[in-house]
Design a protein around this motif. Structure first.
Motif, PDB file in Angstrom:
ATOM      1  N   GLU A 162      -8.105  26.476 -26.352  1.00 49.80           N
ATOM      2  CA  GLU A 162      -8.665  27.668 -25.848  1.00 49.80           C
ATOM      3  C   GLU A 162     -10.083  27.174 -25.933  1.00 49.80           C
ATOM      4  OE1 GLU A 162      -7.840  30.566 -28.451  1.00 49.80           O
ATOM      5  OE2 GLU A 162      -5.911  31.005 -27.644  1.00 49.80           O
ATOM      6  N   VAL A 163     -10.865  26.584 -26.781  1.00 49.68           N
ATOM      7  CA  VAL A 163     -12.197  26.099 -26.637  1.00 49.68           C
ATOM      8  C   VAL A 163     -12.338  24.960 -25.670  1.00 49.68           C
ATOM      9  CG1 VAL A 163     -14.021  24.535 -28.008  1.00 49.68           C
ATOM     10  CG2 VAL A 163     -12.489  26.361 -29.122  1.00 49.68           C
ATOM     11  N   ALA A 164     -11.463  23.944 -25.422  1.00 48.59           N
ATOM     12  CA  ALA A 164     -11.511  23.244 -24.203  1.00 48.59           C
ATOM     13  C   ALA A 164     -11.597  23.919 -22.926  1.00 48.59           C
ATOM     14  CB  ALA A 164     -10.254  22.292 -24.166  1.00 48.59           C
ATOM     15  N   ALA A 165     -10.836  24.957 -22.649  1.00 47.47           N
ATOM     16  CA  ALA A 165     -10.898  25.766 -21.573  1.00 47.47           C
ATOM     17  C   ALA A 165     -12.250  26.444 -21.339  1.00 47.47           C
ATOM     18  CB  ALA A 165      -9.702  26.932 -21.266  1.00 47.47           C
ATOM     19  N   SER A 166     -12.639  26.995 -22.477  1.00 49.03           N
ATOM     20  CA  SER A 166     -13.975  27.653 -22.555  1.00 49.03           C
ATOM     21  C   SER A 166     -15.049  26.689 -22.317  1.00 49.03           C
ATOM     22  CB  SER A 166     -14.374  28.349 -23.772  1.00 49.03           C
ATOM     23  OG  SER A 166     -13.477  29.343 -23.853  1.00 49.03           O
ATOM     24  N   ALA A 167     -15.168  25.564 -22.796  1.00 41.09           N
ATOM     25  CA  ALA A 167     -15.990  24.279 -22.663  1.00 41.09           C
ATOM     26  C   ALA A 167     -16.030  24.046 -20.983  1.00 41.09           C
ATOM     27  CB  ALA A 167     -15.823  23.247 -23.390  1.00 41.09           C
ATOM     28  N   ARG A 168     -14.797  23.917 -20.525  1.00 46.20           N
ATOM     29  CA  ARG A 168     -14.905  23.340 -18.911  1.00 46.20           C
ATOM     30  C   ARG A 168     -15.485  24.410 -18.001  1.00 46.20           C
ATOM     31  NH1 ARG A 168     -15.908  20.154 -16.968  1.00 46.20           N
ATOM     32  NH2 ARG A 168     -14.705  20.170 -15.158  1.00 46.20           N
ATOM     33  N   HIS A 169     -15.201  25.779 -18.530  1.00 50.04           N
ATOM     34  CA  HIS A 169     -15.822  26.973 -17.826  1.00 50.04           C
ATOM     35  C   HIS A 169     -17.165  26.863 -17.932  1.00 50.04           C
ATOM     36  CE1 HIS A 169     -15.979  31.349 -16.390  1.00 50.04           C
ATOM     37  NE2 HIS A 169     -17.110  31.345 -17.179  1.00 50.04           N
ATOM     38  N   LEU A 170     -18.008  26.243 -18.861  1.00 50.20           N
ATOM     39  CA  LEU A 170     -19.424  26.190 -19.031  1.00 50.20           C
ATOM     40  C   LEU A 170     -19.757  24.850 -18.169  1.00 50.20           C
ATOM     41  CD1 LEU A 170     -19.849  27.502 -22.562  1.00 50.20           C
ATOM     42  CD2 LEU A 170     -20.412  28.681 -20.376  1.00 50.20           C
ATOM     43  N   GLY A 171     -18.784  24.126 -17.688  1.00 46.67           N
ATOM     44  CA  GLY A 171     -19.256  22.775 -17.216  1.00 46.67           C
ATOM     45  C   GLY A 171     -19.461  21.773 -18.017  1.00 46.67           C
ATOM     46  N   VAL A 172     -18.889  21.674 -19.144  1.00 43.84           N
ATOM     47  CA  VAL A 172     -18.967  20.680 -20.465  1.00 43.84           C
ATOM     48  C   VAL A 172     -17.908  19.763 -20.218  1.00 43.84           C
ATOM     49  CG1 VAL A 172     -18.958  19.849 -22.545  1.00 43.84           C
ATOM     50  CG2 VAL A 172     -20.440  22.039 -21.800  1.00 43.84           C
ATOM     51  N   GLU A 173     -18.114  18.427 -19.926  1.00 46.08           N
ATOM     52  CA  GLU A 173     -16.912  17.436 -20.103  1.00 46.08           C
ATOM     53  C   GLU A 173     -16.163  17.602 -21.304  1.00 46.08           C
ATOM     54  OE1 GLU A 173     -18.251  13.561 -18.865  1.00 46.08           O
ATOM     55  OE2 GLU A 173     -19.386  14.140 -17.172  1.00 46.08           O
ATOM     56  N   THR A 174     -15.020  17.546 -21.087  1.00 45.06           N
ATOM     57  CA  THR A 174     -14.313  17.861 -22.477  1.00 45.06           C
ATOM     58  C   THR A 174     -12.949  16.864 -22.435  1.00 45.06           C
ATOM     59  OG1 THR A 174     -14.744  20.093 -22.395  1.00 45.06           O
ATOM     60  CG2 THR A 174     -12.913  19.372 -23.730  1.00 45.06           C
ATOM     61  N   THR A 175     -13.026  16.373 -23.847  1.00 44.26           N
ATOM     62  CA  THR A 175     -11.907  15.398 -24.239  1.00 44.26           C
ATOM     63  C   THR A 175     -11.093  15.776 -25.421  1.00 44.26           C
ATOM     64  OG1 THR A 175     -13.092  13.319 -23.203  1.00 44.26           O
ATOM     65  CG2 THR A 175     -11.199  13.000 -24.746  1.00 44.26           C
ATOM     66  N   VAL A 176      -9.560  15.814 -25.269  1.00 40.72           N
ATOM     67  CA  VAL A 176      -9.105  16.305 -26.629  1.00 40.72           C
ATOM     68  C   VAL A 176      -8.242  15.102 -27.030  1.00 40.72           C
ATOM     69  CG1 VAL A 176      -7.024  17.680 -27.226  1.00 40.72           C
ATOM     70  CG2 VAL A 176      -8.584  18.801 -25.646  1.00 40.72           C
ATOM     71  N   LEU A 177      -8.453  14.960 -28.397  1.00 42.08           N
ATOM     72  CA  LEU A 177      -7.625  14.008 -28.915  1.00 42.08           C
ATOM     73  C   LEU A 177      -6.754  14.529 -29.895  1.00 42.08           C
ATOM     74  CD1 LEU A 177     -10.225  11.227 -30.188  1.00 42.08           C
ATOM     75  CD2 LEU A 177      -9.002  11.224 -27.964  1.00 42.08           C
ATOM     76  N   GLU A 178      -5.485  14.042 -29.768  1.00 47.86           N
ATOM     77  CA  GLU A 178      -4.245  14.637 -30.342  1.00 47.86           C
ATOM     78  C   GLU A 178      -3.444  13.450 -31.090  1.00 47.86           C
ATOM     79  OE1 GLU A 178      -1.259  16.158 -32.579  1.00 47.86           O
ATOM     80  OE2 GLU A 178      -2.952  17.633 -31.566  1.00 47.86           O
ATOM     81  N   VAL A 179      -3.333  13.505 -32.344  1.00 47.77           N
ATOM     82  CA  VAL A 179      -2.619  12.529 -33.078  1.00 47.77           C
ATOM     83  C   VAL A 179      -1.157  12.333 -32.857  1.00 47.77           C
ATOM     84  CG1 VAL A 179      -2.406  13.605 -35.279  1.00 47.77           C
ATOM     85  CG2 VAL A 179      -2.411  11.235 -35.193  1.00 47.77           C
ATOM     86  N   GLY A 180      -0.557  13.408 -32.525  1.00 46.39           N
ATOM     87  CA  GLY A 180       0.742  13.528 -32.151  1.00 46.39           C
ATOM     88  C   GLY A 180       1.128  13.060 -30.706  1.00 46.39           C
ATOM     89  N   PRO A 181       2.522  13.087 -30.372  1.00 45.70           N
ATOM     90  CA  PRO A 181       2.875  12.477 -29.081  1.00 45.70           C
ATOM     91  C   PRO A 181       2.773  13.515 -27.892  1.00 45.70           C
ATOM     92  CG  PRO A 181       4.847  13.260 -30.727  1.00 45.70           C
ATOM     93  CD  PRO A 181       3.755  13.440 -31.425  1.00 45.70           C
ATOM     94  N   ARG A 182       2.420  14.740 -28.589  1.00 46.62           N
ATOM     95  CA  ARG A 182       2.031  15.892 -27.410  1.00 46.62           C
ATOM     96  C   ARG A 182       1.214  17.073 -28.008  1.00 46.62           C
ATOM     97  NH1 ARG A 182       5.574  20.407 -27.581  1.00 46.62           N
ATOM     98  NH2 ARG A 182       7.360  20.448 -29.043  1.00 46.62           N
ATOM     99  N   ILE A 183       0.816  17.813 -27.184  1.00 47.34           N
ATOM    100  CA  ILE A 183      -0.187  19.032 -27.593  1.00 47.34           C
ATOM    101  C   ILE A 183       0.747  19.896 -27.962  1.00 47.34           C
ATOM    102  CG2 ILE A 183      -2.142  18.432 -26.281  1.00 47.34           C
ATOM    103  CD1 ILE A 183      -1.307  20.700 -24.202  1.00 47.34           C
ATOM    104  N   LEU A 184       0.298  21.017 -28.837  1.00 53.77           N
ATOM    105  CA  LEU A 184       1.220  22.130 -28.779  1.00 53.77           C
ATOM    106  C   LEU A 184       2.253  22.063 -29.803  1.00 53.77           C
ATOM    107  CD1 LEU A 184       0.224  24.213 -26.007  1.00 53.77           C
ATOM    108  CD2 LEU A 184      -0.755  24.566 -28.279  1.00 53.77           C
ATOM    109  N   ALA A 185       2.754  20.700 -30.321  1.00 53.00           N
ATOM    110  CA  ALA A 185       3.956  20.565 -31.010  1.00 53.00           C
ATOM    111  C   ALA A 185       4.513  21.712 -32.015  1.00 53.00           C
ATOM    112  CB  ALA A 185       3.757  19.029 -31.635  1.00 53.00           C
TER     113      ALA A 185
END
Length: 325
Positions: A162-185
């Motif tokens: 959710e923060v990632a989506a908001s950051a992109r709305h503000l024009g901020v380049e965004t990277t998500v690092l997830e230790v697991g094999p997929r998001i929202l596991a």
């Protein structure tokens, strides 16, 4: 006949479970003195907008008060702000706050919720590092995003995305690092997670799964990051979304039974018959044993039952299984 003393009901916690417990206790026993203690500086508010509307500037926390537009006072509930509870005096039936003030109770409801799961590498209070749990956190992060070019999100769960989506709305380049094999596991199946991941990528979010941070070099402008995949990049600001954990330290210190949360029976009663608990912080009897739930509907419904019972009822909590985000 002697006059009957009004019942004192104290509720600790300004989330939906605490607020609904306080409102329902007052509704069930209008003569009771109901006091809601919150650690925050403002009227209790709904948290879902924090990672969305509040970050993008489209909403304020006070736009979505849990008790309604006029707050808990309109329901004749007394709210004490900046009231950090430090101890429960079970023998004397009172709650003690950091200021030294004591609040006597006949019935006490603990709705202390959860606290963020802190990562040692990214401690609370480190410059340019943010966790998101309160309106104060959201306002600080919103200000930081407006001065940043790149955001690193650690954790591919609900809050992080959710923060990632908001950051992109503000024009901020965004990277998500997830230790697991997929998001929202933890919250959805693989197909749903893949669909959401693709939507984020289409929106310009870079998602790296199965990835950890191996090296961090801090400077005045931000952090140089090296990952387990051998990639390197710079980020101005870091948001940690490593989940939450139940906030039961107050109950445990008072000798109330706990085990990954405050243990309650089907009537929301703890091991102390005068103390109830509700919401994210509790483990309660489910169809297949003791369970703990972290969602908005459970917090409201459980808080409502706890409030009624704190006011003298003996209602059982019968939850309807659901998930909402």
């Amino acid at each position: 006949m002697p006059e009957t003393r009004a019942r004192n009901i104290v509720v600790v916690g300004g989330g939906p479970a605490g607020v609904l417990a306080a409102l329902e206790a007052k509704r069930s026993d209008p003569s009771a003195e109901v006091v809601l203690l919150t650690e925050e500086r403002c009227e209790p508010y709904e948290k879902p907008p924090l990672s969305k509307g509040v970050l993008t500037g489209k909403a304020l926390p006070e736009d979505a008060l849990i008790a309604g537009r006029d707050g808990a006072a309109a329901h004749k509930v007394v709210v004490e702000f900046l009231a950090l509870c430090t101890a429960i005096d079970r023998a004397g039936r009172s709650v003690v706050t950091a200021s030294g003030r004591k609040y006597p109770y006949d019935s006490l409801v603990l709705a202390t919720g959860c606290v963020v799961r802190e990562l040692p590498q990214w401690p609370l209070g480190r410059p340019r590092v943010h966790y998101l749990r309160t309106e104060k956190d959201a306002r600080a992060l919103a200000a930081a995003l407006r001065q940043s070019k790149h955001l690193l999100l650690i954790g591919g769960g609900l809050i992080g995305l959710e923060v990632a989506a908001s950051a992109r709305h503000l024009g901020v380049e965004t990277t998500v690092l997830e230790v697991g094999p997929r998001i929202l596991a933890r919250v959805c199946d693989e197909q749903t997670g893949a669909f959401i991941a693709e939507k984020h990528r289409q929106n310009g979010v870079e998602i790296r799964t199965g990835t950890t941070i191996t090296e961090v070099q801090a400077n005045d402008a931000g952090f140089d990051i090296t990952t387990s995949a051998g990639d390197s990049f710079f980020t101005d600001v870091v948001v940690v979304g490593a989940g939450v954990k139940p906030n039961y330290a107050l109950a445990a210190a008072a000798g109330i039974a706990v085990e990954d949360g405050i243990i309650v029976d089907e009537h929301c009663r703890t091991s102390d018959p005068n103390i109830f608990a509700a919401g994210d912080v509790v483990r309660f009897p489910g169809p297949h044993g003791m369970v703990r739930q972290e969602n908005w509907h459970h917090a409201q419904d459980h808080g409502t039952v706890a409030g009624r019972n704190a006011a003298g009822a003996n209602e059982a909590y019968r939850p309807t299984p659901l998930f909402w985000s």
